[in-house]
Design an enzyme around this catalytic site. Structure first.
Site, mmCIF file in Angstrom:
data_model
loop_
_atom_site.group_PDB
_atom_site.id
_atom_site.type_symbol
_atom_site.label_atom_id
_atom_site.label_comp_id
_atom_site.label_asym_id
_atom_site.label_seq_id
_atom_site.Cartn_x
_atom_site.Cartn_y
_atom_site.Cartn_z
ATOM 1 N N LYS A 11 -28.389 -12.541 -6.978
ATOM 2 C CA LYS A 11 -29.187 -11.327 -7.181
ATOM 3 C C LYS A 11 -28.724 -10.304 -6.140
ATOM 4 O O LYS A 11 -29.099 -10.360 -4.975
ATOM 5 C CB LYS A 11 -30.673 -11.604 -7.023
ATOM 6 C CG LYS A 11 -31.537 -10.381 -7.339
ATOM 7 C CD LYS A 11 -33.007 -10.707 -7.222
ATOM 8 C CE LYS A 11 -33.835 -9.475 -7.601
ATOM 9 N NZ LYS A 11 -33.579 -8.324 -6.716
ATOM 10 N N TYR A 63 2.152 1.893 -3.462
ATOM 11 C CA TYR A 63 1.055 2.385 -4.304
ATOM 12 C C TYR A 63 0.814 3.866 -4.024
ATOM 13 O O TYR A 63 0.667 4.672 -4.948
ATOM 14 C CB TYR A 63 -0.208 1.574 -4.051
ATOM 15 C CG TYR A 63 -1.410 2.058 -4.837
ATOM 16 C CD1 TYR A 63 -1.689 1.536 -6.098
ATOM 17 C CD2 TYR A 63 -2.259 3.042 -4.325
ATOM 18 C CE1 TYR A 63 -2.796 1.982 -6.827
ATOM 19 C CE2 TYR A 63 -3.357 3.500 -5.041
ATOM 20 C CZ TYR A 63 -3.612 2.962 -6.283
ATOM 21 O OH TYR A 63 -4.682 3.408 -7.014
ATOM 22 N N ASP A 64 0.757 4.241 -2.742
ATOM 23 C CA ASP A 64 0.513 5.635 -2.377
ATOM 24 C C ASP A 64 1.590 6.550 -2.945
ATOM 25 O O ASP A 64 1.304 7.679 -3.381
ATOM 26 C CB ASP A 64 0.462 5.781 -0.856
ATOM 27 C CG ASP A 64 -0.768 5.121 -0.256
ATOM 28 O OD1 ASP A 64 -1.725 4.844 -1.015
ATOM 29 O OD2 ASP A 64 -0.766 4.877 0.968
ATOM 30 N N GLU A 78 -26.786 -16.647 -11.331
ATOM 31 C CA GLU A 78 -25.973 -15.611 -10.710
ATOM 32 C C GLU A 78 -26.633 -15.122 -9.421
ATOM 33 O O GLU A 78 -27.857 -15.213 -9.272
ATOM 34 C CB GLU A 78 -25.796 -14.425 -11.672
ATOM 35 C CG GLU A 78 -25.214 -14.803 -13.020
ATOM 36 C CD GLU A 78 -25.244 -13.643 -14.004
ATOM 37 O OE1 GLU A 78 -25.489 -12.498 -13.583
ATOM 38 O OE2 GLU A 78 -25.030 -13.883 -15.207
ATOM 39 N N CYS A 84 -60.444 13.337 5.820
ATOM 40 C CA CYS A 84 -61.484 14.301 5.430
ATOM 41 C C CYS A 84 -62.864 13.965 5.965
ATOM 42 O O CYS A 84 -63.800 14.766 5.818
ATOM 43 C CB CYS A 84 -61.535 14.427 3.904
ATOM 44 S SG CYS A 84 -62.215 12.972 3.067
ATOM 45 N N CYS A 92 -61.332 6.092 0.287
ATOM 46 C CA CYS A 92 -61.999 7.331 0.681
ATOM 47 C C CYS A 92 -62.836 7.806 -0.497
ATOM 48 O O CYS A 92 -62.353 7.878 -1.636
ATOM 49 C CB CYS A 92 -60.962 8.388 1.050
ATOM 50 S SG CYS A 92 -61.630 10.061 1.156
ATOM 51 N N ASP A 148 -28.242 -7.092 -3.891
ATOM 52 C CA ASP A 148 -29.171 -6.139 -3.280
ATOM 53 C C ASP A 148 -28.472 -4.786 -3.202
ATOM 54 O O ASP A 148 -28.027 -4.343 -2.150
ATOM 55 C CB ASP A 148 -29.578 -6.620 -1.893
ATOM 56 C CG ASP A 148 -30.732 -5.804 -1.310
ATOM 57 O OD1 ASP A 148 -31.347 -5.044 -2.082
ATOM 58 O OD2 ASP A 148 -30.997 -5.913 -0.112
ATOM 59 N N ASP A 161 0.836 -1.207 0.000
ATOM 60 C CA ASP A 161 0.000 0.000 0.000
ATOM 61 C C ASP A 161 0.870 1.256 0.000
ATOM 62 O O ASP A 161 0.544 2.253 -0.659
ATOM 63 C CB ASP A 161 -0.905 0.002 1.232
ATOM 64 C CG ASP A 161 -1.996 -1.050 1.148
ATOM 65 O OD1 ASP A 161 -2.144 -1.666 0.071
ATOM 66 O OD2 ASP A 161 -2.691 -1.263 2.161
ATOM 67 N N ALA A 162 1.986 1.206 0.727
ATOM 68 C CA ALA A 162 2.861 2.382 0.802
ATOM 69 C C ALA A 162 3.459 2.693 -0.570
ATOM 70 O O ALA A 162 3.547 3.869 -0.973
ATOM 71 C CB ALA A 162 3.961 2.146 1.823
ATOM 72 N N CYS A 211 -63.167 8.377 6.321
ATOM 73 C CA CYS A 211 -61.769 8.696 6.026
ATOM 74 C C CYS A 211 -61.164 9.445 7.205
ATOM 75 O O CYS A 211 -61.739 10.443 7.673
ATOM 76 C CB CYS A 211 -61.694 9.555 4.760
ATOM 77 S SG CYS A 211 -60.039 10.212 4.426
ATOM 78 N N GLU A 251 -24.164 -3.731 -10.663
ATOM 79 C CA GLU A 251 -24.835 -3.433 -9.396
ATOM 80 C C GLU A 251 -23.823 -2.831 -8.443
ATOM 81 O O GLU A 251 -22.801 -3.447 -8.116
ATOM 82 C CB GLU A 251 -25.405 -4.714 -8.782
ATOM 83 C CG GLU A 251 -26.381 -4.472 -7.674
ATOM 84 C CD GLU A 251 -27.816 -4.352 -8.185
ATOM 85 O OE1 GLU A 251 -28.729 -4.233 -7.350
ATOM 86 O OE2 GLU A 251 -28.018 -4.380 -9.410
ATOM 87 N N LYS A 277 -36.290 -15.627 -5.703
ATOM 88 C CA LYS A 277 -35.959 -14.873 -4.506
ATOM 89 C C LYS A 277 -35.870 -15.783 -3.281
ATOM 90 O O LYS A 277 -36.451 -16.853 -3.229
ATOM 91 C CB LYS A 277 -37.016 -13.789 -4.265
ATOM 92 C CG LYS A 277 -37.147 -12.751 -5.388
ATOM 93 C CD LYS A 277 -35.974 -11.799 -5.391
ATOM 94 C CE LYS A 277 -35.961 -10.901 -4.179
ATOM 95 N NZ LYS A 277 -37.091 -9.973 -4.070
ATOM 96 N N CYS A 297 -60.396 15.414 -0.930
ATOM 97 C CA CYS A 297 -59.750 14.942 0.297
ATOM 98 C C CYS A 297 -58.332 15.495 0.351
ATOM 99 O O CYS A 297 -57.554 15.325 -0.599
ATOM 100 C CB CYS A 297 -59.701 13.417 0.306
ATOM 101 S SG CYS A 297 -58.761 12.708 1.686
ATOM 102 N N TYR A 314 -22.692 -7.634 -14.785
ATOM 103 C CA TYR A 314 -23.328 -8.910 -15.089
ATOM 104 C C TYR A 314 -24.060 -8.980 -16.423
ATOM 105 O O TYR A 314 -24.534 -10.045 -16.806
ATOM 106 C CB TYR A 314 -24.298 -9.305 -13.976
ATOM 107 C CG TYR A 314 -25.309 -8.245 -13.604
ATOM 108 C CD1 TYR A 314 -26.482 -8.075 -14.312
ATOM 109 C CD2 TYR A 314 -25.089 -7.418 -12.511
ATOM 110 C CE1 TYR A 314 -27.410 -7.122 -13.966
ATOM 111 C CE2 TYR A 314 -26.013 -6.459 -12.139
ATOM 112 C CZ TYR A 314 -27.170 -6.315 -12.876
ATOM 113 O OH TYR A 314 -28.083 -5.354 -12.514
ATOM 114 N N SER A 339 -36.691 -4.682 -15.944
ATOM 115 C CA SER A 339 -36.683 -5.509 -14.742
ATOM 116 C C SER A 339 -36.889 -6.969 -15.136
ATOM 117 O O SER A 339 -36.968 -7.297 -16.326
ATOM 118 C CB SER A 339 -37.779 -5.050 -13.786
ATOM 119 O OG SER A 339 -39.052 -5.187 -14.397
ATOM 120 N N ILE A 340 -36.976 -7.860 -14.139
ATOM 121 C CA ILE A 340 -37.230 -9.266 -14.412
ATOM 122 C C ILE A 340 -38.322 -9.766 -13.477
ATOM 123 O O ILE A 340 -38.477 -9.265 -12.367
ATOM 124 C CB ILE A 340 -35.955 -10.137 -14.267
ATOM 125 C CG1 ILE A 340 -35.318 -9.935 -12.893
ATOM 126 C CG2 ILE A 340 -34.973 -9.840 -15.359
ATOM 127 C CD1 ILE A 340 -34.085 -10.772 -12.668
#
Length: 700
Positions: A139, A63-64, A137, A429, A442, A141, A60-61, A426, A196, A336, A448, A248, A108-109
């Site tokens: 899914k 790389y920095d 694959e 109202c 209502c 979130d 990391d050093a 309601c 995603e 799901k 309303c 994906y 969407s699916i």
């Protein structure tokens, strides 16, 4: 940069790089540009090894030190930093997120938690295209995004939005280390990919810990944290947040692999991160079901959230044959996971009134953690659901997050001795409550207050009247100030009234007044959408607009006889996609005199809805099938042809008149066309064919 480049001895910053440098100012410009170019190549390779392959070459050093050197060179010589790794630190804050169109629809699916529904999907697929293999694959979130590259260089990123257009989040996405700014290998000249964006669970916990220490509210869950971060207008803030991405799917490309397996392999070649460890292939639906069950077992061990699995047809040609619906593809299915459950106590039940007047009971709960989210409110859906559950105030209940998102009460675990009766009036109202099967509404309509404010906000959205600058907060402000009670009052607003309100200036006030004025000639379908008629979305509104032609065909008079409404409802049931339930809800809306009065007031204010353009019958009897990529979307071609009386189908048959062949077409449709003697047209020939029939192409 290819692996061969990465191992080349020509770049001294790849292995055992120097970490001390002479002052940048001591170099001439040519030497500075050469060194910066080598540093960019090396840093991109180190980013890929670290973030994608988890196999770093240097510390990391080190790389920095390389990164700092590149920053110094670019600053000292004012070098072009387009797609430089130094863009990862973020840029100047944005004033707002612009909206951009997607290169291809982000649809969407269909989804379900039931294996039987996945088997139904499989049966339909095999019935339509024969035997197929599936790619399975996780899914994710997170937040779905489109990332566009041209000639291998990052160009743009956008959220999914409504599937056709989304927010431009390019500045934010460029700061995410797992999003390459320059692709590796030999990428296509044009490439749009879907991915995603998510926040890893350990990073989410750390971020929330730091927010609490700083006296800030913690995020509810990793998905909310990712979404809130990505929409932050300050890219430097995004750069400090621990976001990551999995890619994906290909949305659009000048060269498209023939299968999903091949596409994922190419993602590797191009340096696009894939969830390799958990992507599998299944020869049948049983293999896909087994995959989902195994992923459910390992779900909690992953460092990112998933809420199910996605089963995709592997063959791209088969995908083309299966096609798509208006909002979802027909070649993929989300299987799901079951929702997570917890037990808590109902402290109260309140009734909310929605935009269409629907009354929804909500349980107020003792806060409980459900799948990493603190839940204190849960829907009870409708009066019948309350009766079915037997739920009352004081009961101990089991709560789940439906789809791991919406909290709902699923059963009473322990009777608390309380009672609850659904109101007859309601709560906002006082109008009588009408029952429609299990639902309650209502009867106050647009009179309303609860429906009124929500309906004003809905009136202004895209797909309806599209009034720029009239969001939810401003609608609430106008209502609270007494300037707007119904949507027709919007057309009475003046600059003088608006500038008296907090946060308004002459320019913003004039812009809103002008934007409202520009909506006085909406299409009839947009106008119908804007009225907040229950069950009427964009597709149903278009169907109604085509059937009735003008707003004058709807019952709008102050006194309308009952038999006119009977005839109106009968006519509604003949409209495609409008069944008896929708027809009844539309009738109820127009039977309410308050609603009709608002519409009459809109017309009196000069709002004049225009008939939907149906084109004509120039292509009557003509059936075409499209394969490959055209200069406009397939949905645009379908709308154009159908508007002029023709038909667009997803597969070649004996009834097909022409196969339109774009770039990178599927082979099977061409084979079917040859076998059935169906003529093929390239895009230029298709345009000429349309012109011969008086139809302009491409559509404006």
């Amino acid at each position: 940069m290819s692996d061969a480049d990465a191992d080349s001895e020509s770049n001294p910053y790849l292995r055992d790089p120097p970490t001390e440098f002479e002052p940048a100012e001591s170099l001439d410009r040519d030497d500075a540009e050469r060194q910066a170019s080598l540093l960019r190549e090396a840093i991109r390779e180190h980013d890929h090894r670290y973030y994608v392959q988890a196999n770093p070459l240097i510390s990391d050093a080190a790389y920095d030190a390389l990164f700092s050197r590149l920053v110094a060179l670019e600053g000292a010589f004012d070098l072009d930093t387009t797609n430089s790794p130094t863009n990862r630190v973020g840029g100047e804050p944005l004033e707002k997120l612009e909206t951009v169109g997607h290169t291809a629809p982000m649809l969407s699916i269909d989804q379900s938690t039931e294996a039987a529904d996945l088997r139904e999907f499989d049966e339909r697929v095999r019935r339509e295209v024969g035997d197929v293999a599936y790619v399975c694959e996780p899914k994710f979130d997170g937040l779905s995004v489109e990332v566009v590259y041209e000639d291998g260089q990052f160009v743009r990123a956008a959220t999914r939005g409504d599937g056709q257009r989304g927010d431009d989040v390019s500045a934010q996405v460029k700061t995410i280390p797992t999003v390459p700014l320059s692709l590796r290998g030999d990428p296509p000249g044009r490439l749009a990919v879907r991915g995603e964006i998510y926040m890893p669970k350990p990073a989410f916990a750390d971020l929330n810990g730091r927010r609490v220490e700083a006296g800030e509210d913690p995020f509810a869950n990793p998905r909310n944290a990712a979404a809130g971060t990505l929409r932050n207008l300050d890219p430097s803030v995004v750069a400090e947040r621990p976001l990551a991405v999995f890619f994906y799917d290909i949305l659009d490309s000048s060269v498209t692999p023939e299968t999903q397996r091949a596409a994922l392999d190419r993602f590797h070649d191009w340096g696009l991160r894939v969830a390799d460890d958990y992507v599998e292939f299944a020869d049948d639906v049983d293999g896909a079901i087994d995959y989902r069950d195994r992923m459910l077992d390992v779900r909690d061990d992953l460092d990112y959230e998933i809420d199910g699995t996605v089963i995709k047809v592997d063959s791209r040609d088969a995908r083309e044959q299966l096609g798509e619906k208006s909002r979802s593809v027909r070649w993929a299915f989300a299987y799901k996971f079951p929702a997570r459950h917890e037990v808590t106590t109902v402290r109260d039940i309140v009734v909310q009134v929605g935009r269409t007047g629907r009354l929804t009971p909500v349980a107020l709960l003792d806060p409980v953690d459900v799948g990493g989210v603190t839940v204190s409110r849960a829907t009870l859906h409708n009066p019948d659901e309350i009766a079915s559950l037997g739920v009352a105030i004081g009961d101990r209940v089991r709560v789940k997050r439906a789809g791991d998102v919406i909290p709902q009460v699923v059963e009473v675990v322990e009777d608390g001795g309380g009672t609850y009766e659904f109101p007859d009036e309601c709560p906002v109202c006082g109008s009588p409550v009408d029952r429609d099967g299990p639902l309650a509404f209502c009867s106050g309509g647009l009179s309303c207050p609860a429906q009124r404010e929500a309906s004003i906000g809905h009136f202004a959205v895209k797909g309806a009247m599209d009034i720029d600058g009239l969001g939810g907060e401003r609608v609430a402000q106008l209502v609270d100030a007494g300037l707007v009670e119904t949507v027709s009052d919007l057309y009475d607003l003046t600059v003088e009234e608006l500038v008296e309100l907090e946060g308004w200036g002459e320019t913003s006030a004039q812009n809103l007044v002008d934007a409202i004025e520009e909506t006085k000639s909406p299409s009839l379908d947009s106008f119908l959408v804007g009225l907040s008629i229950p069950e009427v979305g964009e597709a149903t509104a278009r169907a109604l607009a085509r059937e009735f032609g003008t707003i004058a065909e709807f019952p709008l008079d102050e006194d309308v006889p009952e038999d006119r409404f009977d005839a109106f409802e009968d006519r509604l049931t003949t409209v495609p996609d409008v069944g008896e339930t929708v027809a009844h809800r539309v009738r109820d809306f127009f039977e309410n005199e308050d609603n009709r009065a608002v519409i009459r007031s809109l017309l009196d204010h000069g709002v004049a809805p225009e008939p939907v353009e149906t084109g004509g019958d120039e292509l009557a009897g003509v059936t075409v099938v499209v394969t490959g990529t055209l200069q406009v979307s397939r949905s645009a071609v379908k709308e154009l042809v159908e508007a002029h009386g023709g038909n667009v189908t997803g597969s070649v048959s004996g009834n097909t008149d022409y196969l339109v062949v774009g770039e990178n077409p599927g082979q099977s449709k061409r084979d079917d066309a040859d076998e059935k003697g169906v003529p093929t047209l390239d895009e230029e020939e298709f345009a000429a064919f349309l012109a011969d029939h008086g139809v302009a192409y491409p559509p404006e």
